[in-house]
Design an enzyme around this catalytic site. Structure first.
Site, PDB file in Angstrom:
ATOM      1  N   SER A  78       0.842  -1.200   0.000  1.00  0.00           N
ATOM      2  CA  SER A  78       0.000   0.000   0.000  1.00  0.00           C
ATOM      3  C   SER A  78       0.873   1.244   0.000  1.00  0.00           C
ATOM      4  CB  SER A  78      -0.932  -0.031   1.211  1.00  0.00           C
ATOM      5  OG  SER A  78      -1.935   0.948   1.089  1.00  0.00           O
ATOM      6  N   ASN A  79       0.325   2.379   0.360  1.00  0.00           N
ATOM      7  CA  ASN A  79       1.061   3.653   0.393  1.00  0.00           C
ATOM      8  C   ASN A  79       0.424   4.551   1.440  1.00  0.00           C
ATOM      9  OD1 ASN A  79      -0.964   5.555  -0.909  1.00  0.00           O
ATOM     10  ND2 ASN A  79      -0.882   3.884  -2.399  1.00  0.00           N
ATOM     11  N   PRO A  80       1.066   5.694   1.761  1.00  0.00           N
ATOM     12  CA  PRO A  80       0.582   6.493   2.909  1.00  0.00           C
ATOM     13  C   PRO A  80      -0.583   7.445   2.621  1.00  0.00           C
ATOM     14  CG  PRO A  80       2.896   6.981   2.343  1.00  0.00           C
ATOM     15  CD  PRO A  80       2.318   6.227   1.218  1.00  0.00           C
TER      16      PRO A  80
END
Ligand code: PMT
Length: 220
Positions: free
Chosen positions: A22-24
């Site tokens: 995923s990513n922030p």
């Protein structure tokens, strides 16, 4: 009165039942666009990856996990939309064969084989880009360098009307923050804006309005 579809947040691409890529992205940017559009009287569907944010008032929220699910939800909401805003940080890759059970730790390194995910914005661009009877298409471009040049490339390759170039990695802008610093990049113009994410949302919609008025109404 227009029909607006916004994507927001990250996607999660499962490796196994307890791990993902995923990513922030917090979803704040996309939720701000959706909230502003609803306050201005649009009928808004927000397709959101996993976030901790509350549903914006007056917005229909469809929650998804993966890029594939986000693509399907956008497709389902896209009929007769007048405007699409892709603020989500969609994963470009997913583990090719997610494991059905938790992968056990071995003694050595592991290799993860990745497959491409569907590009939601690019497929809308292929379908509607450049058509006077199609929806207005707005993409974002999160970049750490050559931000404007890469936004211009995305404007062409994804056939959008506007790309919101977002330099990420510094304080007060991009992932997670309440404020942002962007450039609105279209074929003819470039305008820089900074401030709270709602203010960026207002500026995007201000840019879109005259373009929308030049389009033929979509058949409902
Ligand atoms: O959520 P926040 O914490 O508020 O952070 C906001 C943000 C940094 C996530 C947001 O402002 C932003 O820049 N979103 C786009 C991030 C991104 O992934 O950009 P990209 O350059 O990889 O993608 C370009 C465009 O194509 C984006 O509109 C993206 O939604 C779309 N895309 C990308 C890949 C894919 N498979 N499908 C897509 O639709």
């Amino acid at each position: 009165g227009g029909r607006v579809v916004v994507t927001a947040g990250p996607t999660r691409e499962p490796i196994d039942p307890v791990r993902f890529i995923s990513n922030p992205s917090s979803g704040k940017m996309g939720y701000a666009v959706a909230a502003v559009a609803a306050r201005r009287g649009a009928e808004v569907t927000l397709v959101s990856g996993p976030t901790e944010l509350a549903d914006p008032v007056g917005v229909e929220v469809v929650r998804v996990q993966t890029a594939e699910e986000m693509a399907r939800a956008v497709d389902a909401a896209a009929a007769a939309m007048d405007l699409f805003v892709g603020a989500a940080a969609v994963s470009d890759y997913r583990p090719a064969t997610p494991s059905a059970s938790k992968i056990k730790k071995g003694a050595g390194d592991e290799t993860l084989v990745l497959s491409r995910t569907p590009d939601i914005l690019a497929s809308l661009g292929a379908r509607y880009g450049g058509r006077k009877d199609g929806p207005v298409l707005v993409g974002f471009a999160a970049e750490t360098e050559e931000v404007i040049a890469r936004a211009r490339e995305k404007l062409k390759s994804k056939r959008c009307d506007l790309v919101v170039a977002n330099k990420v990695g510094g304080p007060g802008a991009g992932f997670g923050s309440d404020t942002n610093r962007v450039a609105l990049v279209s074929a003819a113009e470039l305008a820089e804006i900074e401030g709270p994410k709602e203010r960026i949302g207002e500026a995007i919609l201000d840019w879109i309005l005259p373009v929308l008025e030049g389009r033929r109404p979509r058949e409902r």
